[in-house]
Design an enzyme around this catalytic site. Structure first.
Site, PDB file in Angstrom:
ATOM      1  N   THR A  86     -33.773  27.229   9.956  1.00  0.00           N
ATOM      2  CA  THR A  86     -34.693  27.599   8.882  1.00  0.00           C
ATOM      3  C   THR A  86     -35.414  26.333   8.432  1.00  0.00           C
ATOM      4  O   THR A  86     -35.046  25.230   8.810  1.00  0.00           O
ATOM      5  CB  THR A  86     -33.943  28.160   7.656  1.00  0.00           C
ATOM      6  OG1 THR A  86     -33.299  27.069   6.996  1.00  0.00           O
ATOM      7  CG2 THR A  86     -32.910  29.188   8.051  1.00  0.00           C
ATOM      8  N   LYS A 141     -34.727  19.855   8.001  1.00  0.00           N
ATOM      9  CA  LYS A 141     -34.686  18.434   7.638  1.00  0.00           C
ATOM     10  C   LYS A 141     -34.112  18.165   6.251  1.00  0.00           C
ATOM     11  O   LYS A 141     -33.849  17.026   5.905  1.00  0.00           O
ATOM     12  CB  LYS A 141     -36.117  17.861   7.655  1.00  0.00           C
ATOM     13  CG  LYS A 141     -36.665  17.628   9.036  1.00  0.00           C
ATOM     14  CD  LYS A 141     -38.048  17.035   8.984  1.00  0.00           C
ATOM     15  CE  LYS A 141     -39.129  18.069   8.813  1.00  0.00           C
ATOM     16  NZ  LYS A 141     -39.370  18.953   9.944  1.00  0.00           N
ATOM     17  N   ASP A 187     -43.666  15.335   5.522  1.00  0.00           N
ATOM     18  CA  ASP A 187     -42.836  15.705   6.665  1.00  0.00           C
ATOM     19  C   ASP A 187     -42.458  14.462   7.480  1.00  0.00           C
ATOM     20  O   ASP A 187     -41.308  14.277   7.871  1.00  0.00           O
ATOM     21  CB  ASP A 187     -43.650  16.708   7.511  1.00  0.00           C
ATOM     22  CG  ASP A 187     -42.951  17.062   8.789  1.00  0.00           C
ATOM     23  OD1 ASP A 187     -41.876  17.667   8.705  1.00  0.00           O
ATOM     24  OD2 ASP A 187     -43.467  16.731   9.880  1.00  0.00           O
ATOM     25  N   LYS A 221     -38.816  12.534   8.197  1.00  0.00           N
ATOM     26  CA  LYS A 221     -38.338  12.167   9.534  1.00  0.00           C
ATOM     27  C   LYS A 221     -37.982  10.677   9.593  1.00  0.00           C
ATOM     28  O   LYS A 221     -36.991  10.290  10.218  1.00  0.00           O
ATOM     29  CB  LYS A 221     -39.381  12.521  10.588  1.00  0.00           C
ATOM     30  CG  LYS A 221     -39.468  14.036  10.801  1.00  0.00           C
ATOM     31  CD  LYS A 221     -40.635  14.401  11.670  1.00  0.00           C
ATOM     32  CE  LYS A 221     -40.675  15.875  11.971  1.00  0.00           C
ATOM     33  NZ  LYS A 221     -41.970  16.325  12.453  1.00  0.00           N
TER      34      LYS A 221
END
Ligand code: ADP
Ligand code: ASP
Ligand code: MG
Length: 782
Positions: free
Chosen positions: A516, A540, A639, A643
């Site tokens: 998800t 994440k 995003d 990361k």
């Protein structure tokens, strides 16, 4: 009112802190009317046995030394837990009792069982007083008033009546384990480790609904988890196997514990007082759990052969020595396994029918489903041979194999036996959360992958979760028809129900695969860990959560021997984390990582050549499904920021998300407001981009959106995500639109960095990356 009986063993009461932890559990879990059965604190019973031995040997000095040891231990507890009047009263009581013991020694009136009873009496008194001092209505009860036996047989009807009236609804009752009285009122004990039995007896007498045995491990494991770290905790163990283990002398449950539960619906579970959130092991009736494999080891034993063993004799003998005695028939003859220190007592009692046929042996037993026994028995013997351990006696029974050896089975050998005899043929339950693009492909790939892994693991897809619906099939979904099953059988998603279903899964291992993008779902990870689930995430959020939460999660995972992989959360299937781990494991040092970790931003920047406005490109990408539903999610750079944080943590760097500098790929004011407002003002985005692009070109460079992490010699970390001017010719400048790139500079790859490049998104590669994590998991569960 439904009553519950809790039992805390000596290991749960070994120090003042442990008493406090137990009190906390009682506060959280008990209601007035519940009962708490306690053992002697720590190793007190052993110490009292020593006291008795010195009394018997008339060794006054040793007696006084041991008595002082007992006093110091009790004083320590009282000093740490109490103040004021309560402290004074408890100390006075203790001193009086110790004086009485000293006098009884002199007068030679000491009585074995009454002496041992002190351990449990002290625990109950201390705990009840501590609870009262914390404002909990608690009362200690001497079990000699509750459990009476005649000629070694408990008077159940009488005891039931007494217990019913003694256990009222107005307090938490702290009951001494281990002890009872005979019909003359003399103290008797229920045998070493007998408090478990006290707890289930009491539960039977008062018609309790449940018994929780709290100890120092989180449940019943495939072997002693203190000796073998890869021991598997079983969520469910059937009564017959638990009973067999106990008869073989395994300490986690006492031999008689299960007998009072026969014919009742009383639930029994084993839990850890050191980790009260952890799901324990449920001991269930026949047919409610698969049979499992176990290895249990023996201390020093003598093997006795007995002529004509009469019925009831083993019970009497085990009462005599206060220990369970395993007995079996081999070659038509009765055999007894007796702790060496007591075999003289047993031989005397059976005179002249018993002979020692093997003395001072050790060894182990393998408990397993009957169809596996013959094979396991042979394998066990081969393994002992390989390890040069001499066997003195073997027995292949219907549901266990027994091997007596001339030396002890140490942790190393036990680990090898466990690895070969238990760890093979294990089951792994897979629950997939998020059945979108990637999820669907992942499930489609499962059939082949599960077949490939089947040599070592039996994988079953048992659950599918979506935000509004879920489907559970404990025996495993049919992978060829899962979509149909979903359509016909999915029920409404409900968190409480989800955990109930997970709890019910009777598998050696469980893994939640989170595909998800939900922050809310990632917040459930600690609960999954409490339910003994391994984790694999493409999501994440957990990997980039606040550092304190993240480290706590990692710690919990480690404590429970659970694993977590989230490789696909950065670079999808690209083997970035493998490379980073490998470099670090082989002694290299990472100095700098930079790159483009967003497929969307890679595509946008690489495609832009000025012929089309930037916003046109963005809208085109949106239409092709290359962006988040609101492309500003991508343009914000958040995003990539996440990361980069995941990569940093992979290197062991302690960093928070907002410590990574973030420069969005759009003017600040466009980040606010609705999507429509954004569209109205898109010219601002075009100007913004064109301006930056022109500046880059002036410098013979191209505009790229990059992340960079730099670790200075002094350990200082600099992390940034934003617009970069990349010289023409550099690897990052020539990126195929949509690809990710990771440029890794290390001590060894200094001038010419290590470059990993390729698609960093896409359902096939991401699904395959998740399968790679799943493969890794199965390899590391070995
Ligand atoms: P308590 O004091 O709570 O009664 P015990 O010491 O009697 O506890 O029993 C718990 C111990 O049993 C654990 O500390 C562990 O070392 C040992 N043990 C041996 N085999 C197992 C097993 N298969 N599962 C769990 N614990 C085991
Ligand atoms: N205290 C007793 C023993 O050590 C009983 C028990 O712990 O269950 O054997
Ligand atoms: Mg015990």
């Amino acid at each position: 009112m439904a009553k519950v009986v809790h039992k805390f063993g000596g290991s749960s009461l070994s120090s003042a802190e442990r008493y406090q932890a137990v009190a906390k559990i009682i506060l959280e879990q008990c209601q007035l009317g519940d009962s708490v059965v306690v053992s002697a604190a720590g190793k007190t019973t052993n110490t009292l046995v020593k006291l008795w031995q010195s009394f018997e040997q008339q060794d006054v000095r040793a007696f006084n030394d041991v008595l002082l040891q007992v006093e110091n231990h009790q004083r320590e507890l009282i000093d740490a837990l109490f103040t004021g009047d309560r402290h004074a009263a408890l100390l006075k009581q203790l001193v009086n009792e110790l004086q009485a013991l000293a006098q009884a020694r002199e007068a030679r009136t000491l009585h074995y069982a009454s002496l041992l009873a002190h351990g449990e009496l002290w625990s109950a008194r201390v705990l009840a007083n501590y609870l009262s001092s914390q404002g909990i209505e608690a009362r200690d009860i001497d079990a000699r008033k509750l459990f009476v036996q005649q000629d070694g047989v408990l008077l159940h009807a009488l005891n039931k009546e007494v217990c019913y009236s003694a256990i009222g609804d107005n307090a938490v009752h702290i009951v001494t384990g281990f002890i009872a009285a005979d019909s003359q009122g003399e103290t008797v004990t229920l045998g070493r480790n007998g408090s478990d039995y006290s707890a289930t007896l009491l539960a039977n007498y008062i018609d309790a609904t449940q018994v929780s045995i709290w100890t120092d491990t989180t449940g019943v494991f495939s072997t002693d988890p203190r000796k073998v770290s890869s021991a598997i905790k079983y969520a469910k163990v059937c009564r017959s196997q638990a009973e067999l283990l106990a008869r073989l002398g395994n300490p986690v449950l006492h031999a008689k514990t299960l007998s009072p539960l026969k014919g009742t619906d009383i639930k029994l579970q084993v839990r850890s007082s050191f980790d009260s959130d952890a799901l324990g092991t449920e001991i269930v009736k026949a047919g409610y759990s698969k049979e499992k494999r176990f290895i249990t080891t023996f201390g020093q034993l003598d093997l006795l052969r007995v002529e004509k063993l009469n019925s009831g004799e083993v019970k009497q003998l085990s009462q005599l020595i206060q220990h369970s005695i395993h007995h079996f028939i081999k070659g038509g003859e009765a055999h007894l396994l007796v702790p060496s220190e007591f075999s003289h007592l047993v031989i005397n009692a059976l005179e002249p029918r018993a002979n020692i046929i093997e003395s001072q042996v050790q060894g182990f037993a393998v408990v397993a489903p009957s169809q596996d026994i013959a094979g396991l028995h042979l394998q066990a013997l081969e393994l002992l041979d390989d390890n040069a351990i001499v066997t003195r006696f073997v027995l292949q029974a219907q549901n266990y194999s027994l091997v007596l050896t001339d030396q002890s089975i140490d942790s190393d050998v036990l680990a090898v036996l466990h690895e070969r005899l238990v760890n093979k043929g294990r089951e792994l339950a897979v629950i997939v959360a998020g059945v979108g693009n990637v999820g669907e492909v992942f499930i489609e790939q499962c059939k082949d992958q599960f077949d490939k892994l089947s040599e070592h693991f039996d994988l079953k897809l048992v659950g599918l979760l979506r935000s509004k619906q879920m489907l559970f099939c404990p025996s495993g979904l049919n992978l060829a028809q899962w979509q149909q099953q979903w359509q016909n059988e999915a029920i409404e998603y409900n968190e409480a129900e989800l955990f109930t279903r997970i709890k019910e899964l009777d598998y050696e291992h469980k893994v939640i695969i989170d595909i998800t993008a939900s922050e809310r779902f990632s917040a459930l990870y600690p609960q999954f860990v409490e339910h003994d689930c391994h984790l694999i995430s493409a999501n994440k959020y957990a990997g980039t959560a606040k550092h304190s939460w993240y480290t706590q999660l990692r710690q919990k995972l480690q404590e429970r021997n659970l694993l977590w992989r989230y490789n696909t959360s950065v670079g999808a299937g690209l083997p970035v984390n493998f490379a980073l781990a490998d470099l670090q494991n082989s002694g290299d040092e990472i100095v700098r990582i930079e790159g483009v970790f967003s497929g969307t931003l890679s595509w946008l920047c690489s495609r832009y050549d000025g012929s089309e406005a930037f916003s046109e490109l963005v809208l085109g990408a949106q239409a092709l499904g290359f962006t988040e539903p609101d492309p500003r999610e991508d343009l914000s750079g958040r995003d990539m920021q996440r990361k980069l944080l995941i990569l940093a943590r992979e290197l062991g760097i302690e960093l928070e998300l907002d410590e990574i500098e973030l420069e969005p790929l759009m003017p600040d004011n466009l980040a606010q407001g609705s999507w429509l407002q954004f569209l109205e003002n898109r010219q601002q985005l075009d100007d913004f981009y064109a301006e930056h692009d022109a500046k880059a070109r002036e410098n013979d460079a191209v505009l790229r959106y990059t992340g960079a992490l730099e670790i200075a010699n002094n350990g200082h970390v600099c992390a940034k995500v934003g617009i970069a001017h990349v010289p023409n010719g550099a690897a990052i400048a020539n990126l195929t639109p949509g690809d990710n790139i990771f440029v890794i500079h290390t001590k060894w790859y200094e001038q010419n960095p290590l470059v990993i490049q390729g698609p960093g998104a896409g359902k096939e590669v991401t699904a395959a990356g998740i399968h790679s994590d799943l493969f890794w998991l199965t390899q590391n569960l070995k």
